[in-house]
Design an enzyme around this catalytic site. Structure first.
Site, PDB file in Angstrom:
ATOM      1  N   PHE A 173       8.201  -4.766 -12.151  1.00 38.88           N
ATOM      2  CA  PHE A 173       7.932  -7.029 -12.598  1.00 38.88           C
ATOM      3  C   PHE A 173       6.534  -6.747 -13.451  1.00 38.88           C
ATOM      4  O   PHE A 173       5.405  -6.878 -12.610  1.00 38.88           O
ATOM      5  CB  PHE A 173       8.099  -7.003 -11.377  1.00 38.88           C
ATOM      6  CG  PHE A 173       9.568  -7.100 -10.199  1.00 38.88           C
ATOM      7  CD1 PHE A 173      10.068  -5.766  -9.999  1.00 38.88           C
ATOM      8  CD2 PHE A 173      10.177  -8.053 -10.451  1.00 38.88           C
ATOM      9  CE1 PHE A 173      10.975  -5.900  -9.425  1.00 38.88           C
ATOM     10  CE2 PHE A 173      11.445  -8.032  -9.999  1.00 38.88           C
ATOM     11  CZ  PHE A 173      12.122  -6.562  -9.982  1.00 38.88           C
ATOM     12  N   ALA A 174       6.971  -7.723 -13.985  1.00 42.34           N
ATOM     13  CA  ALA A 174       5.414  -8.580 -15.133  1.00 42.34           C
ATOM     14  C   ALA A 174       5.686  -9.451 -15.239  1.00 42.34           C
ATOM     15  O   ALA A 174       5.937 -10.427 -15.866  1.00 42.34           O
ATOM     16  CB  ALA A 174       5.708  -7.883 -16.341  1.00 42.34           C
ATOM     17  N   ILE A 175       5.352 -10.450 -14.145  1.00 41.79           N
ATOM     18  CA  ILE A 175       5.492 -12.053 -13.716  1.00 41.79           C
ATOM     19  C   ILE A 175       4.072 -12.410 -13.085  1.00 41.79           C
ATOM     20  O   ILE A 175       3.339 -12.042 -12.905  1.00 41.79           O
ATOM     21  CB  ILE A 175       6.007 -12.429 -12.247  1.00 41.79           C
ATOM     22  CG1 ILE A 175       7.505 -11.060 -12.558  1.00 41.79           C
ATOM     23  CG2 ILE A 175       6.042 -13.770 -12.008  1.00 41.79           C
ATOM     24  CD1 ILE A 175       8.421 -11.684 -11.442  1.00 41.79           C
ATOM     25  N   ASP A 207       4.566  -0.492  -9.370  1.00 41.10           N
ATOM     26  CA  ASP A 207       4.084  -1.822  -9.515  1.00 41.10           C
ATOM     27  C   ASP A 207       3.723  -1.095 -10.925  1.00 41.10           C
ATOM     28  O   ASP A 207       3.551  -0.601 -11.606  1.00 41.10           O
ATOM     29  CB  ASP A 207       2.283  -1.587  -8.855  1.00 41.10           C
ATOM     30  CG  ASP A 207       3.128  -2.837  -7.472  1.00 41.10           C
ATOM     31  OD1 ASP A 207       4.122  -2.695  -7.331  1.00 41.10           O
ATOM     32  OD2 ASP A 207       2.073  -2.837  -6.153  1.00 41.10           O
ATOM     33  N   VAL A 208       3.055  -3.035 -12.152  1.00 41.72           N
ATOM     34  CA  VAL A 208       2.602  -3.064 -13.072  1.00 41.72           C
ATOM     35  C   VAL A 208       1.489  -2.584 -12.688  1.00 41.72           C
ATOM     36  O   VAL A 208       0.938  -2.203 -14.125  1.00 41.72           O
ATOM     37  CB  VAL A 208       2.888  -4.309 -13.810  1.00 41.72           C
ATOM     38  CG1 VAL A 208       2.306  -5.367 -12.711  1.00 41.72           C
ATOM     39  CG2 VAL A 208       3.324  -4.346 -14.815  1.00 41.72           C
ATOM     40  N   HIS A 217      -0.060   6.668   1.425  1.00 43.22           N
ATOM     41  CA  HIS A 217      -0.728   5.288   1.232  1.00 43.22           C
ATOM     42  C   HIS A 217      -2.288   5.552   0.789  1.00 43.22           C
ATOM     43  O   HIS A 217      -2.657   6.724   2.663  1.00 43.22           O
ATOM     44  CB  HIS A 217      -0.677   4.584   1.568  1.00 43.22           C
ATOM     45  CG  HIS A 217      -1.884   3.416   1.249  1.00 43.22           C
ATOM     46  ND1 HIS A 217      -2.945   2.612   1.492  1.00 43.22           N
ATOM     47  CD2 HIS A 217      -1.448   1.282   1.121  1.00 43.22           C
ATOM     48  CE1 HIS A 217      -3.669   1.706   1.081  1.00 43.22           C
ATOM     49  NE2 HIS A 217      -2.542   0.662   1.071  1.00 43.22           N
ATOM     50  N   GLU A 267       5.975  -4.265   1.542  1.00 47.08           N
ATOM     51  CA  GLU A 267       5.134  -3.202   2.046  1.00 47.08           C
ATOM     52  C   GLU A 267       5.940  -2.706   4.155  1.00 47.08           C
ATOM     53  O   GLU A 267       5.564  -1.482   4.507  1.00 47.08           O
ATOM     54  CB  GLU A 267       3.858  -2.540   2.070  1.00 47.08           C
ATOM     55  CG  GLU A 267       3.824  -0.868   2.119  1.00 47.08           C
ATOM     56  CD  GLU A 267       2.049  -0.783   1.872  1.00 47.08           C
ATOM     57  OE1 GLU A 267       1.898  -0.947   0.154  1.00 47.08           O
ATOM     58  OE2 GLU A 267       0.617  -1.713   2.255  1.00 47.08           O
ATOM     59  N   ASP A 285      -7.533   6.971  -5.857  1.00 42.60           N
ATOM     60  CA  ASP A 285      -8.325   5.681  -6.973  1.00 42.60           C
ATOM     61  C   ASP A 285      -9.922   6.564  -7.057  1.00 42.60           C
ATOM     62  O   ASP A 285     -10.003   6.845  -5.453  1.00 42.60           O
ATOM     63  CB  ASP A 285      -8.134   4.738  -7.735  1.00 42.60           C
ATOM     64  CG  ASP A 285      -8.123   3.479  -6.156  1.00 42.60           C
ATOM     65  OD1 ASP A 285      -8.151   4.563  -4.730  1.00 42.60           O
ATOM     66  OD2 ASP A 285      -7.837   1.736  -6.232  1.00 42.60           O
TER      67      ASP A 285
HETATM   68  C1  GAL Z   1      -4.087  -1.701   0.537  1.00 45.23           C
HETATM   69  C2  GAL Z   1      -3.720  -2.643  -0.778  1.00 45.23           C
HETATM   70  C3  GAL Z   1      -2.599  -3.576   0.090  1.00 45.23           C
HETATM   71  C4  GAL Z   1      -1.945  -2.519   1.755  1.00 45.23           C
HETATM   72  C5  GAL Z   1      -2.444  -2.747   2.239  1.00 45.23           C
HETATM   73  C6  GAL Z   1      -2.320  -1.887   3.209  1.00 45.23           C
HETATM   74  O1  GAL Z   1      -5.375  -0.789   0.789  1.00 45.23           O
HETATM   75  O2  GAL Z   1      -4.951  -3.042  -1.350  1.00 45.23           O
HETATM   76  O3  GAL Z   1      -1.750  -3.620  -1.068  1.00 45.23           O
HETATM   77  O4  GAL Z   1      -1.337  -1.439   0.752  1.00 45.23           O
HETATM   78  O5  GAL Z   1      -4.027  -1.470   1.652  1.00 45.23           O
HETATM   79  O6  GAL Z   1      -2.793  -1.507   4.088  1.00 45.23           O
END
Ligand code: GAL
Length: 369
Positions: free
Chosen positions: A135-137, A225-226, A247, A317, A340
């Site tokens: 999605f590029a909004i 994600d874009v 995550h 999420e 990252d």
């Molecule tokens: C952050 C991220 C958010 C969300 C959050 C969940 O690091 O930028 O998009 O994922 O963690 O706690």
């Protein structure tokens, strides 16, 4: 009589000598046999111990040597890489430092746990087509060029890919010359001003389009994600009926640290006592059918929340995490897929690892816009 006794004694002596010699010979033979047997066993043990480092060396160097098969049987010339596929060894786990299989037997994909050549062969045989939705909004359009250019270089190389670009600015979509077997489909969407609306409609649009179009055009859908860049290989190893990505911010943490939605009146509610992993919204996917089910369920849950005047703590999420808790993914991508560097340094856990597969990398500028 004396002569008879003397003869008998001589015979007896001769017999004992023969018996002793026989026993000596037997012991010698047994000792020799035992030595050879032990030596063989030791050799096998040595091979077992030295095996893995040989395999690693072969993989690291990625050498393709042409061997004359005449040395083996006939005169055909074949590549060593074709002869020597990375042989799995039951006694040597591919990764000893991390979990590679969930309790429900879904593989967790880490560097060094798969052979991409075997997987490529399998997916090519199935003639697989992969759809990549993005999605590029509004202001997020600035990320699209890098997203696409990096995907061209590193995403599903060698396979058929359809890029599905949802945007409110079709004219700003960069016109790239795509590789063979790749095409871009631009899908115009409304301009939603709030992040929550974008995330809610993202789920809605993917589910609608899955039923109307994707089901007939692709086998798998990858939803990204874009603001990510494919900075290294991302291939068919990620494909499965339903996959989510861990995550990186919650790497190694217990569920009490996960930022699940804990308010019971939200549809994304997860009790404190539950939870396997924390999945990131930036990268998930699966077969079109499964992605349809996931996105439809999340969208419906978000609509109920909206009607009840509640917004889950991390919007889509939170709903994705709830869905994947009760519909266990069949594959999980390790945080190596979305890491990252600042986070790496922070955790310090994987800092010294060879950075071979850090394929999708979140671009920090996204948060600065
Ligand atoms: C952050 C991220 C958010 C969300 C959050 C969940 O690091 O930028 O998009 O994922 O963690 O706690």
């Amino acid at each position: 009589m004396a002569e008879l006794l003397w003869t008998l004694t001589k015979k007896l002596k001769c017999n004992s000598l023969l018996r002793v010699s026989f026993l000596l010979l037997l012991t010698l033979a047994l000792a020799l046999f035992g030595y050879r047997f032990l030596k063989l066993k030791m050799q096998k043990l040595e091979t077992m111990l030295s095996g893995p480092s040989m395999v690693v060396r072969e993989l690291d160097n990625q050498q393709v040597v042409n061997l004359s098969r005449g040395e083996l049987d006939n005169q055909q010339v074949v590549k060593v890489s074709e002869l020597l596929h990375f042989q799995p060894n039951l006694l040597l786990p591919s990764r000893g430092d991390v979990l590679v299989l969930t309790p429900w037997l879904a593989p967790i994909i880490w560097e060094g746990t798969f052979d991409i050549d075997i997987l490529n062969e399998q997916f090519l045989l199935q003639n697989t087509t992969i759809g990549l939705t993005v999605f590029a909004i509004q202001k997020h359009m600035v990320f699209l060029r890098l997203f696409l250019e990096s995907a061209e270089k590193n995403f599903m190389v060698g396979h058929r890919v359809n890029y599905y670009i949802f945007t409110d600015q079709p004219d700003s979509v960069p016109r790239l010359t795509l590789k063979e077997d790749r095409q871009m489909v631009v899908l115009q969407v409304q301009n939603y001003s709030r992040l929550y609306d974008i995330s809610m409609h993202r789920m809605e649009m993917i589910s609608n389009l899955s039923a109307q179009r994707f089901l007939h055009e692709v086998d798998y859908l990858v939803c990204a994600d874009v603001n990510v860049k494919f900075s290294n290989h991302v291939g068919v190893e990620i494909l499965s009926s339903l996959f989510g990505t861990l995550h990186p911010g919650f790497f190694g943490l217990t569920r009490s640290f996960f930022s699940y939605e804990h308010r019971p009146h939200s549809q994304a509610y997860i009790p404190e006592s539950e939870g396997d992993f924390y999945y990131i919204r930036a990268f998930f996917g699966g077969s079109v059918r499964e992605v349809y089910r996931l996105t439809k369920a999340c969208h419906q849950a978000m609509m109920v929340d909206k009607a009840n005047g509640i917004e889950a703590v991390w919007q889509d999420e939170s709903h994705l995490n709830k869905y994947l808790l009760y519909h266990k993914p069949t594959k999980i991508l390790s945080p190596e897929y979305l890491m990252d560097k600042p986070l790496l340094k922070f955790s310090g856990i994987l800092e010294n690892r060879k950075q071979h597969y850090i394929p999708v990398r979140k671009n920090h500028q996204a948060h600065q816009l």
